[in-house]
Design a protein around this motif. Structure first.
Motif, short mmCIF file in Angstrom:
data_model
loop_
_atom_site.label_atom_id
_atom_site.label_comp_id
_atom_site.label_asym_id
_atom_site.label_seq_id
_atom_site.Cartn_x
_atom_site.Cartn_y
_atom_site.Cartn_z
N SER A 12 0.67 -1.24 0.08
CA SER A 12 -0.03 -0.04 0.01
C SER A 12 0.80 1.28 0.06
O SER A 12 0.33 2.36 -0.60
CB SER A 12 -1.13 -0.11 1.16
OG SER A 12 -0.20 0.40 2.62
N TYR A 13 2.02 1.26 0.72
CA TYR A 13 2.86 2.43 0.45
C TYR A 13 3.52 2.83 -0.71
O TYR A 13 4.00 3.76 -0.98
CB TYR A 13 4.07 2.05 1.85
CG TYR A 13 3.52 2.03 3.06
CD1 TYR A 13 2.72 3.20 3.70
CD2 TYR A 13 3.97 1.31 3.98
CE1 TYR A 13 2.19 3.10 4.96
CE2 TYR A 13 3.68 1.06 5.33
CZ TYR A 13 2.76 2.16 5.65
OH TYR A 13 2.40 2.19 7.20
N PHE A 14 3.63 1.86 -1.56
CA PHE A 14 4.06 2.20 -2.95
C PHE A 14 3.09 2.56 -3.84
O PHE A 14 3.27 3.03 -5.06
CB PHE A 14 4.74 0.82 -3.52
CG PHE A 14 6.07 0.61 -2.90
CD1 PHE A 14 7.13 1.48 -2.95
CD2 PHE A 14 6.22 -0.59 -2.29
CE1 PHE A 14 8.49 1.00 -2.42
CE2 PHE A 14 7.38 -0.86 -1.63
CZ PHE A 14 8.49 0.11 -1.74
N ARG A 15 1.70 2.32 -3.51
CA ARG A 15 0.51 3.20 -4.22
C ARG A 15 0.62 4.47 -4.25
O ARG A 15 1.12 5.15 -3.31
CB ARG A 15 -0.72 2.33 -4.03
CG ARG A 15 -0.81 0.88 -4.33
CD ARG A 15 -2.23 0.48 -4.25
NE ARG A 15 -2.20 -0.95 -4.79
CZ ARG A 15 -2.15 -2.06 -4.06
NH1 ARG A 15 -1.83 -2.02 -2.74
NH2 ARG A 15 -2.21 -3.19 -4.67
N ALA A 16 0.08 5.31 -5.28
CA ALA A 16 -0.33 6.62 -4.86
C ALA A 16 -0.89 6.97 -3.72
O ALA A 16 -2.07 6.37 -3.50
CB ALA A 16 -0.84 7.20 -6.57
N ALA A 17 -0.85 8.06 -3.07
CA ALA A 17 -1.49 8.60 -1.92
C ALA A 17 -2.89 8.69 -2.24
O ALA A 17 -2.99 9.40 -3.44
CB ALA A 17 -0.55 9.53 -1.13
N GLN B 265 -4.81 10.37 3.45
CA GLN B 265 -4.15 9.11 4.18
C GLN B 265 -3.06 9.58 5.13
O GLN B 265 -2.37 10.56 5.15
CB GLN B 265 -3.27 8.73 2.85
CG GLN B 265 -2.35 7.43 3.33
CD GLN B 265 -1.85 6.74 2.11
OE1 GLN B 265 -2.19 6.94 0.93
NE2 GLN B 265 -0.62 6.00 2.16
N ALA B 266 -3.19 8.99 6.41
CA ALA B 266 -2.60 9.49 7.30
C ALA B 266 -1.07 9.30 7.40
O ALA B 266 -0.15 9.96 7.79
CB ALA B 266 -3.07 8.81 8.69
N VAL B 267 -0.42 7.94 6.93
CA VAL B 267 0.82 7.53 6.90
C VAL B 267 1.28 7.38 5.36
O VAL B 267 0.54 6.68 4.60
CB VAL B 267 1.26 6.36 7.66
CG1 VAL B 267 2.64 6.04 7.63
CG2 VAL B 267 0.61 6.45 9.04
N ARG B 268 2.28 7.99 5.09
CA ARG B 268 2.68 7.88 3.47
C ARG B 268 4.35 7.49 3.66
O ARG B 268 4.97 8.02 4.64
CB ARG B 268 2.37 9.18 2.82
CG ARG B 268 0.97 9.53 2.74
CD ARG B 268 0.84 11.30 2.34
NE ARG B 268 1.63 11.49 1.12
CZ ARG B 268 1.69 12.80 0.67
NH1 ARG B 268 1.07 13.68 1.45
NH2 ARG B 268 2.31 12.93 -0.38
N ALA B 269 4.65 7.02 2.60
CA ALA B 269 6.10 6.38 2.47
C ALA B 269 6.71 7.80 1.63
O ALA B 269 6.28 7.61 0.25
CB ALA B 269 6.29 5.10 1.83
N VAL B 270 7.56 8.61 2.07
CA VAL B 270 8.24 9.61 1.37
C VAL B 270 9.69 9.54 1.45
O VAL B 270 10.11 9.74 2.51
CB VAL B 270 7.71 10.93 1.59
CG1 VAL B 270 8.32 12.07 0.74
CG2 VAL B 270 6.21 11.00 1.56
N GLY C 282 8.59 6.81 -1.91
CA GLY C 282 8.13 5.48 -2.03
C GLY C 282 6.94 5.57 -2.71
O GLY C 282 6.74 4.68 -3.63
N GLU C 283 6.03 6.30 -2.34
CA GLU C 283 4.47 6.40 -3.03
C GLU C 283 4.61 6.47 -4.37
O GLU C 283 5.18 7.55 -4.90
CB GLU C 283 3.72 7.30 -2.20
CG GLU C 283 4.11 8.87 -2.27
CD GLU C 283 3.15 9.76 -1.39
OE1 GLU C 283 2.53 9.16 -0.67
OE2 GLU C 283 2.91 10.94 -1.84
N GLY C 284 4.01 5.80 -5.16
CA GLY C 284 3.81 6.00 -6.52
C GLY C 284 4.89 5.49 -7.34
O GLY C 284 4.88 5.40 -8.60
N LEU C 285 5.90 4.69 -6.52
CA LEU C 285 6.84 4.22 -7.28
C LEU C 285 6.91 2.76 -7.62
O LEU C 285 6.19 2.06 -6.93
CB LEU C 285 8.38 4.37 -6.34
CG LEU C 285 8.59 5.87 -6.27
CD1 LEU C 285 9.91 5.86 -5.38
CD2 LEU C 285 8.89 6.62 -7.41
#
Length: 369
Positions: free
Chosen positions: A146-151, A155-160, A162-165
């Motif tokens: 889920s963290y690699f999907r587009a935010a 969304q409370a927690v994001r991988a930055v 990471g997201e969208g990659l």
């Protein structure tokens, strides 16, 4: 003989071995040197594995080592084979591999394993929950994905980063658990047959039978681990192989250590009860001269239908290790220039561990009894 070797990608799995008398610094220099040669020889991937508290393996900080390799190469895909997800919060892995993908775009792979990569005390030192056996692996995997999907908004927690990659995720395994999960999610699957071959065929059959197409993959994709020990002669290759045999023997005895130098004979190093254990663990190994290696790799591909081979070689001397991987690359090139002398026969693929090939001795051992 099948000509599939010519079209089957070869990759490298490197444990960054620390040899007797050597250091981790030596291991890392050798790792980068091998990666650069592998890139020159057209290997597709170069993976390193997470292990902890093992004095003969230097790749514990796996993401750091991946960055070192990727920074020193230009084309070859670099990744983890694998990250042991139970040791880490999924967000941390998403951030680490999002960082790597942002730095080395379209070159990073993330292979995930369910094992701890060390003993129980080491697992506790890694802050894993007492008594954890990997039961949360599917949930942790879904969180990581889920963290690699587009935010999404809110969304409370994001991988930055990471997201969208698009970081390709593989599941690794040595039993049916990851095979079933990879099939259910439609992910590529890599089997650890280079040290735990017993369930190879059962796992591959489960994966292919139950595979569901996904956003990542439309059909099953399998890679298998293979120990490679290639030299100018069969005799020299088998001598190089004794380093791995000694390493597994030490593991069985409960005191793994730096990779030992090869010996002329294993007689006197193991007892009659220990040898079968070592032989079983190293059953999926291709050991021999260039001609023997070509036949052995062809036999494995025919038998398993593998889409890729991940070759690993715990060879004491670095120059001999380079030569071993060069021989395998040359075998693949040679296969592309050969014409089959007779058509492949229909039916089930040959058993790789009882190969019906010109050189049965190229693959050691037999099926589990």
């Amino acid at each position: 003989m099948s000509q599939r070797l010519a079209s089957t990608p070869l990759s490298v799995l490197d444990l960054a071995p620390i040899v007797q008398g050597g250091t981790a610094s030596d291991a890392f220099r050798n790792t980068l040197d091998l990666a650069r040669h592998a890139e020159e020889w057209d290997y597709k991937r170069y993976w390193v594995a997470e292990h902890h508290n093992i004095s003969g393996i230097a790749s514990a900080a796996t993401a750091v080592v991946i960055g070192y390799i990727a920074g020193g190469t230009t084309r070859i895909r670099v990744g983890a084979g694998g990250i042991m997800l139970p040791n880490h919060a999924p967000l941390i892995i998403a951030e680490q591999f999002g960082t790597l993908e942002s730095l080395y775009q379209c070159r990073i792979d993330l292979g995930l394993g369910r094992a701890p990569g060390g003993d129980q005390r080491t697992a506790q030192a890694l802050r894993r929950k007492l008594g954890s056996s990997g039961d949360t692996f599917p949930q942790d995997l879904m969180e990581l994905l889920s963290y690699f999907r587009a935010a999404v908004p809110g969304q409370a927690v994001r991988a930055v980063p990471g997201e969208g990659l698009n970081v390709p995720i593989w599941l690794l395994g040595s039993s049916d658990f990851s095979a079933r999960l990879a099939a259910e999610l439609g992910l590529p699957f890599a089997f650890a047959s280079h040290f735990a071959p017993d369930y190879l065929f059962a796992a591959l059959d489960l994966y292919r039978t139950h595979f569901k197409p996904s956003e990542w993959l439309d059909k099953p994709h399998v890679m298998i681990g293979v120990n490679l020990f290639a030299a100018e002669t069969d005799k020299e290759a088998h001598r190089l192989f004794t380093s791995l045999q000694q390493a597994f023997l030490n593991l069985i005895r409960g005191h793994p250590g730096p990779l030992p130098p090869p010996v002329d004979r294993m007689d006197g190093h193991w007892n009659p009860a220990e040898r079968p254990h070592v032989d079983r663990m190293t059953r999926v190994s291709v050991v021999g001269s260039p001609a023997t290696v070509q036949r052995g790799l062809e036999s494995l591909i025919d038998a398993t239908g593998a889409d890729e081979l991940m070759l690993t070689g715990q060879i004491f001397d670095h120059q001999a290790r380079l030569r071993s991987f060069q021989i395998a690359a040359d075998a693949r090139k040679a296969a592309s220039s050969e014409q089959p002398t007779e058509p492949d026969l229909p039916g089930q693929p040959a058993d790789p561990l009882h190969p019906q090939a010109p050189s049965p001795e190229s693959i050691r051992g037999s099926l589990p009894r």
